[in-house]
Design an enzyme around this catalytic site. Sequence first.
Site: not given
Lengths: 319, 319
Positions: B286-287
Amino acid sequence: GDEASAAAATVRQQNLTKPPGSLGRLEEVAIWLARWQRREIPRLDQVTIAVFAGNHGIAERGVSAFPSEVTAQMVANFAAGGAAINQIAKLAGAELRVEPLELARPTRDFTMAPAMDGADFLVAFDTGWRTVPEQCDLLVVGEMGIANTTVAATLCAALMGGRGARWAGRGTGVDDAGLLRKRTTIDTALKIHRNLLDDPLAVAVALGGRELAAIAGAVLAARARSIPVLLDGFVATSAVLPLARLAPGGLAHCRAGHVSAELGHRELLRELALAPLLDLEMRLGEASGAGIAILLLRAALACHGGMATFAEAGVSGAG
Amino acid sequence: GDEASAAAATVRQQNLTKPPGSLGRLEEVAIWLARWQRREIPRLDQVTIAVFAGNHGIAERGVSAFPSEVTAQMVANFAAGGAAINQIAKLAGAELRVEPLELARPTRDFTMAPAMDGADFLVAFDTGWRTVPEQCDLLVVGEMGIANTTVAATLCAALMGGRGARWAGRGTGVDDAGLLRKRTTIDTALKIHRNLLDDPLAVAVALGGRELAAIAGAVLAARARSIPVLLDGFVATSAVLPLARLAPGGLAHCRAGHVSAELGHRELLRELALAPLLDLEMRLGEASGAGIAILLLRAALACHGGMATFAEAGVSGAG
């Protein structure tokens, strides 16, 4: 530290919407901050970066790429806001305290005499102790002092074994001839002071420096007040090596902000069982690496305090 | 990139009040940002974090610790602000864009058929491309998709060699039986699709996923607009491996935000000659890792733009 707060923080981490353990070191440091701040949800409202500056008799031996005048010049640069640590402190939301320690009176050249006597050491140690605020969420310690990577290398050699060749690095960028002078300086110091190498405090006095003594004082004051500490690079870490030798577990309130590019730092951190948060090939000192690591602690606490739990978000757990 | 801007940034770094090179990776990334932003003093006013979400047919094979429903549940969590990346984006001063890609229509199980056809791939690729703003100082790419570490591992095996045992990791935390299923899934896929393994684009279509295709599209859009990119973890990095195979040098505008704890990421980064900025044992996706690395870029630019030069500060240079 407070194990109940650490346990509560651990439980909290396990309920947040992420696979258990998936935030890695961010989870570990959130729990570490909880333990020493004695609260389940730690905060970083008051962060103090303490940078201590000192001058060294051994600078006369040509062990640095820069002249001793640079120590005071950089203290002026800190005051004017022009150094790296000024920019980093501002970005990280930290208060910067710079403490020059008798820059006009360098320590003695420890290839010929003890660098300090006990009184010198205690004055510097006490300055460090008094630099730590009564109320503080995190202390970050760093230093400035031309020639002090040679001091750090000598402390490591004295307390961990090996000679100059094992510990002397390039510092601010000495050439091959300078590196050879560093090694010789260290080897000479080990020989001259060979009778005190089994006494960590005597080593800190005779082979240390005022800014290193101040760091030791600040780190011990933080321990007394249960304030977590981020250590900066090779010099700052070497300053607390005598504390670790005097009191096993004495650095449990500390984390290594980073591992620097300076020869010896990685090995010193391994000896102290400190896993660095950053490895950015920095070698500037002045608390710059640990100052950047404040940002990681802020990220850790943003997640720790701000994320939803599985129940709150209606997310299914592991099957 | 613009070599003139990079050269000007390099000269600037050499005049700042620090030993040359002593800010390590911070100097390198400041110059990299200058090269791609085409300005001596880069900025991070508009930072976009793009998180793409997809579902995978192979999830039915029991390769993840979590059920497929979690992909959509986490997209809802992103929208509600409860996930790790929400906290990190806010701290890092970045805009978060989340793009779910037909979550109700998973890719096909690639142990039996191609995961996508060309049209599926292009729709996702185009969504990624269109997610990148026209004006943007930095793009950060990440993903969410139950079972997608198996997809990433399959892409690596297909394009770099080796079988499931080399590339399958624990992902969100599968047990030993799940890990075995991952390996078998990968090995079966390699066998079924053995005729297309020398075609990187065909591999991305048949063995990839929609969120990976979108990442490839976003990274290529960034290249077209000379926008620097931070890659997140194993899945996001595997998504651009086909691009690197198709165009040597095609990832010069990218840096790896971090190396994750997932098996294979370190080796994949080495293959792509990407040195990670962080190593925090994260494995969330999710970065989140690259999102934290934004903070390091901010530190780099704070120093690059804010420090005094030797001349301004009256500090002596190296002797």
